[in-house]
Design a protein around this motif. Structure first.
Motif, short mmCIF file in Angstrom:
data_model
loop_
_atom_site.label_atom_id
_atom_site.label_comp_id
_atom_site.label_asym_id
_atom_site.label_seq_id
_atom_site.Cartn_x
_atom_site.Cartn_y
_atom_site.Cartn_z
N LYS A 201 -0.80 -20.90 42.12
CA LYS A 201 0.61 -20.51 42.29
C LYS A 201 1.18 -19.98 40.99
CE LYS A 201 5.00 -22.22 44.10
NZ LYS A 201 5.72 -23.40 44.67
N ASP A 202 0.67 -20.47 39.87
CA ASP A 202 1.16 -20.04 38.56
C ASP A 202 0.07 -19.26 37.82
OD1 ASP A 202 3.64 -21.27 39.02
OD2 ASP A 202 2.90 -23.19 38.29
N ARG A 203 -0.50 -19.86 36.80
CA ARG A 203 -1.46 -19.16 35.93
C ARG A 203 -2.89 -19.43 36.36
NH1 ARG A 203 -0.33 -21.89 31.98
NH2 ARG A 203 -2.13 -23.28 32.00
N LEU A 204 -3.75 -18.41 36.17
CA LEU A 204 -5.19 -18.54 36.42
C LEU A 204 -5.94 -18.05 35.19
CD1 LEU A 204 -7.72 -19.01 38.08
CD2 LEU A 204 -7.31 -16.83 39.26
N SER A 205 -6.63 -18.97 34.52
CA SER A 205 -7.44 -18.63 33.35
C SER A 205 -8.91 -18.68 33.75
CB SER A 205 -7.16 -19.61 32.20
OG SER A 205 -7.95 -19.32 31.08
N ILE A 206 -9.61 -17.54 33.64
CA ILE A 206 -10.93 -17.36 34.24
C ILE A 206 -12.02 -17.45 33.18
CG2 ILE A 206 -12.41 -15.81 35.55
CD1 ILE A 206 -9.83 -14.60 36.70
N GLY A 207 -13.02 -18.31 33.44
CA GLY A 207 -14.20 -18.41 32.61
C GLY A 207 -15.37 -17.71 33.28
N GLN A 208 -16.54 -18.34 33.25
CA GLN A 208 -17.75 -17.73 33.80
C GLN A 208 -17.89 -18.04 35.28
OE1 GLN A 208 -21.22 -18.62 31.51
NE2 GLN A 208 -22.55 -17.22 32.63
N ILE A 209 -17.93 -16.99 36.10
CA ILE A 209 -18.01 -17.12 37.55
C ILE A 209 -19.03 -16.12 38.06
CG2 ILE A 209 -16.77 -16.89 39.73
CD1 ILE A 209 -14.25 -17.73 38.30
N GLU A 210 -20.04 -16.62 38.81
CA GLU A 210 -21.11 -15.74 39.24
C GLU A 210 -21.56 -16.06 40.66
OE1 GLU A 210 -24.42 -15.83 36.61
OE2 GLU A 210 -23.26 -15.27 34.83
N THR A 211 -21.71 -14.99 41.45
CA THR A 211 -22.42 -15.05 42.72
C THR A 211 -23.26 -13.78 42.79
OG1 THR A 211 -22.23 -15.30 45.13
CG2 THR A 211 -20.55 -13.96 44.03
N SER A 212 -24.05 -13.62 43.82
CA SER A 212 -24.98 -12.49 43.87
C SER A 212 -24.23 -11.16 43.90
CB SER A 212 -25.88 -12.60 45.09
OG SER A 212 -26.69 -11.44 45.22
N SER A 213 -24.65 -10.24 43.03
CA SER A 213 -24.09 -8.89 43.04
C SER A 213 -24.99 -7.92 43.79
CB SER A 213 -23.87 -8.40 41.60
OG SER A 213 -25.09 -8.41 40.87
N ALA A 214 -26.05 -8.44 44.41
CA ALA A 214 -26.93 -7.59 45.22
C ALA A 214 -26.22 -7.21 46.52
CB ALA A 214 -28.23 -8.33 45.52
N ARG A 215 -26.79 -6.24 47.24
CA ARG A 215 -26.19 -5.78 48.49
C ARG A 215 -25.96 -6.97 49.44
NH1 ARG A 215 -25.49 -1.01 50.80
NH2 ARG A 215 -26.62 0.00 49.08
N SER A 216 -24.74 -7.03 50.00
CA SER A 216 -24.32 -8.11 50.90
C SER A 216 -24.28 -9.46 50.20
CB SER A 216 -25.23 -8.18 52.14
OG SER A 216 -25.21 -6.96 52.83
N GLY A 217 -24.07 -9.45 48.89
CA GLY A 217 -23.90 -10.70 48.14
C GLY A 217 -22.52 -11.29 48.35
N GLY A 218 -22.10 -12.15 47.43
CA GLY A 218 -20.84 -12.86 47.60
C GLY A 218 -19.64 -12.07 47.10
N THR A 219 -18.46 -12.46 47.60
CA THR A 219 -17.18 -11.89 47.16
C THR A 219 -16.48 -12.88 46.26
OG1 THR A 219 -16.91 -10.54 49.15
CG2 THR A 219 -14.92 -11.06 47.92
N VAL A 220 -15.98 -12.41 45.12
CA VAL A 220 -15.20 -13.22 44.20
C VAL A 220 -13.74 -12.80 44.33
CG1 VAL A 220 -14.81 -13.89 41.81
CG2 VAL A 220 -17.14 -13.46 42.61
N THR A 221 -12.86 -13.75 44.63
CA THR A 221 -11.44 -13.45 44.85
C THR A 221 -10.58 -14.23 43.88
OG1 THR A 221 -11.87 -13.08 47.21
CG2 THR A 221 -9.58 -13.42 46.55
N PHE A 222 -9.65 -13.55 43.24
CA PHE A 222 -8.67 -14.17 42.34
C PHE A 222 -7.27 -13.87 42.86
CE2 PHE A 222 -12.11 -13.07 39.11
CZ PHE A 222 -12.67 -14.35 39.16
N ILE A 223 -6.45 -14.92 43.02
CA ILE A 223 -5.07 -14.74 43.47
C ILE A 223 -4.16 -15.56 42.56
CG2 ILE A 223 -3.45 -14.98 45.39
CD1 ILE A 223 -5.83 -14.94 47.31
N ALA A 224 -3.28 -14.90 41.84
CA ALA A 224 -2.35 -15.59 40.95
C ALA A 224 -1.34 -14.59 40.39
CB ALA A 224 -3.08 -16.28 39.80
N PRO A 225 -0.12 -15.04 40.10
CA PRO A 225 0.85 -14.13 39.47
C PRO A 225 0.42 -13.69 38.08
CG PRO A 225 1.94 -16.07 40.38
CD PRO A 225 0.48 -16.35 40.42
N GLN A 226 -0.27 -14.59 37.36
CA GLN A 226 -0.73 -14.28 36.01
C GLN A 226 -2.19 -14.66 35.88
OE1 GLN A 226 1.00 -16.63 32.86
NE2 GLN A 226 0.38 -15.20 31.26
N ILE A 227 -3.01 -13.70 35.42
CA ILE A 227 -4.44 -13.94 35.24
C ILE A 227 -4.80 -13.71 33.78
CG2 ILE A 227 -6.76 -13.13 35.80
CD1 ILE A 227 -5.84 -12.54 38.60
#
Length: 412
Positions: free
Chosen positions: A280-306
Motif C-alpha cells: 500500500k505504501d513503499r516497495l523496496s525490491i531486492g533479488q527476485i527471480e523466476t524463469s525467463s524462458a518461454r512461458s516462464g513466470g510473471t513478476v508483478t510489482f504494485i505500489a505507489p512508490q518503488i
C-alpha cells in the motif's frame, strides 16, 4: 473416578484403563493409561504453577462444552498414540506451556488463556541452556497439528509433522517463532491478529505456506516449499531479511497494508512460478527471480512508490515483468531488469515498454519494412523504361507461340 490431590507441591500419579471423571490439586498431576484417556471433567492444577502430564496408548479426548476447560494448569505435557483432541473437538485448556506428541491422530488444542502460550520441548530448561531450539515441542505422524490460543504464541520448540497432515498455529496476539516448523506433504499456516516474528525456518516438502498477520511480519529465516506456493499477507509492514523459495510452478505472493522492504540477504526465487509483491505504501525490491524462458513466470510489482534495493544490478528476472506504479520512472525499471533484458516482456502501468520479446519483434518489423521498401531490379527497370517496344515483348528462351498467338513454355 474422581481424585483430589491435597498434598500441595507433590506429584500425583494415576494409572487407569478407563475414563477419568476429575482430578484437581496444587501440584504436578500425572495420568497414564495403556488405552485411551477420556477427560469427563476438568483436570486442574489449582495453583496454576505446576504441570499436568497425560499419557495414553490410544487417544486423549476432552468432553467439556464450549467455554469450559478439560485441563487447567501452568503446563501440559501430553503424549498419545492416536491423537490429542480431534478435528472439530479440540482439547480445551488454559495453559502457559505446552508439549504434545499426537502420534497417528494429530494434535488439536484450544488454549482459552490470554497469557502467552509457549510451545516448549520437555525438559525445557535443559534445552534452553543448550540452545537446542529445534527439539520438537509439537509432533505428529498423522491427522493434523492445530493449536489456537487467545493470547500471544511463542514457538520455542520445533513443530514437526512427518505424515501428510497440515500444521496450523493461530494466535489472537503475536506469534514469535524461534524454532523450526516443518511438514512432509501438508500445508503450514501461521495466523496472528498481531505481529509475526519468524526467526526460524519454515519448510514443507510439498505443501503451501501461508503467513497471515494483522500487524507486521519480520521474515528473518528461510521459507521453502518443495512443490507448493508461499503467501505472506500483513496488515502492516513486511520486512524480508531471508530467502523465500518454491519449486516447479509454485507461486510466491507478498501483500502488505504498509511497506515491503527486502534486506541485503533477502532473495525470492521460483523455478517457473509467478511472483508478486503488492504494498500500500513503499516497495523496496531486492533479488527476485523466476524463469525467463518461454512461458516462464510473471513478476508483478504494485505500489505507489518503488525503490531499487540493489542499484546498478539487474536483480529481477522473469518471462514477464509487470510494474504498476504511476510514479516510478522507466529508468528505474530498466535498472531492475537490467536494461530491460532480464525479461521477454516488460510492462509499466499496462503499457509495453521493452523486454527481449519486444526487441525481437522490433527487429523483425524493421526487416519486414526494409524488404517491402526495396524494389527488385526488374521492377525498377520496368518503371523507368517507358512504353514497351517490339523487342521487349519477344518470347524468352523456352517459350513458343502457338497458332492462336499464345505463348507456351516447352522444356528443352
Amino acid at each position: 473416578m474422581s481424585i483430589s490431590n491435597a498434598n500441595g507441591g507433590k506429584l500425583l500419579t494415576v494409572s487407569t484403563q478407563g475414563a477419568v471423571t476429575g482430578v484437581s490439586g496444587d501440584g504436578d498431576i500425572s495420568l497414564d493409561t495403556d488405552g485411551s484417556l477420556v477427560l469427563a471433567n476438568a483436570i486442574s492444577d489449582t495453583g496454576l504453577s505446576h504441570t499436568v502430564s497425560l499419557t495414553a496408548g490410544g487417544s486423549i479426548r476432552g468432553t467439556q462444552a464450549a467455554g469450559l476447560l478439560d485441563v487447567s494448569a501452568h503446563g501440559l505435557q501430553a503424549i498419545a498414540g492416536n491423537g490429542i483432541g480431534q478435528s472439530g473437538d479440540a482439547l480445551q485448556v488454559k495453559l502457559e506451556s505446552l508439549y504434545a506428541n499426537g502420534g497417528t491422530g494429530g494434535i488439536y488444542v484450544n488454549n482459552q488463556g490470554t497469557q502467552t502460550l509457549e510451545l516448549t520441548p520437555t525438559y525445557a530448561s535443559l534445552f534452553r541452556s543448550m540452545n537446542v531450539v529445534s527439539y520438537p515441542a509439537l509432533k505428529a505422524t498423522g491427522g493434523a497439528i492445530q493449536v489456537t490460543t487467545a493470547g500471544d504464541l511463542q514457538v520455542n520448540g520445533g513443530v514437526s509433522h512427518t505424515g501428510t497432515g497440515d500444521v496450523t498455529l493461530n494466535a489472537a496476539g503475536d506469534i514469535q517463532q524461534s524454532a523450526a516448523i516443518s511438514t512432509n506433504n501438508g500445508a503450514i499456516t501461521l495466523n496472528a491478529n498481531g505481529d509475526v516474528e519468524q526467526d526460524a525456518a519454515i519448510n514443507t516438502t510439498k505443501g503451501n505456506i501461508v503467513i497471515k498477520s494483522g500487524g507486521d511480519v519480520h521474515q528473518a529465516a528461510a521459507i521453502a516449499s518443495g512443490a507448493g506456493s508461499v503467501a505472506i499477507n500483513a496488515g502492516g509492514d513486511i520486512d524480508q531479511d531471508s530467502t523465500i523459495s518454491t519449486k516447479g510452478r509454485g507461486a510466491i505472493a507478498l501483500v502488505s497494508g504498509g511497506s515491503i522492504d527486502m534486506g541485503n540477504l533477502a532473495k525470492t526465487t521460483s523455478d517457473s512460478g509467478n511472483i508478486s509483491y503488492s504494498a500500500k505504501d513503499r516497495l523496496s525490491i531486492g533479488q527476485i527471480e523466476t524463469s525467463s524462458a518461454r512461458s516462464g513466470g510473471t513478476v508483478t510489482f504494485i505500489a505507489p512508490q518503488i525503490l531499487d534495493a540493489m542499484p546498478g544490478v539487474g536483480n529481477v528476472k522473469g518471462w514477464v515483468v509487470d510494474v504498476k506504479s504511476p510514479s516510478t520512472s522507466s529508468g528505474l525499471i530498466k535498472d531492475l531488469v537490467g536494461d530491460l533484458g532480464g525479461a521477454a516482456q516488460v510492462n509499466q502501468d499496462d503499457r509495453l515498454i521493452g523486454g527481449n520479446l519486444t526487441e525481437d519483434t522490433r527487429r523483425a518489423m524493421d526487416n519486414l519494412v526494409h524488404t517491402a521498401l526495396q524494389p527488385r531490379n526488374p521492377m525498377s527497370t520496368l518503371l523507368v523504361a517507358g512504353p514497351l517496344n517490339a523487342g521487349d515483348i519477344q518470347p524468352a528462351t523456352g517459350f513458343e507461340e502457338d497458332g492462336n498467338g499464345n505463348l507456351v513454355f516447352e522444356a528443352k
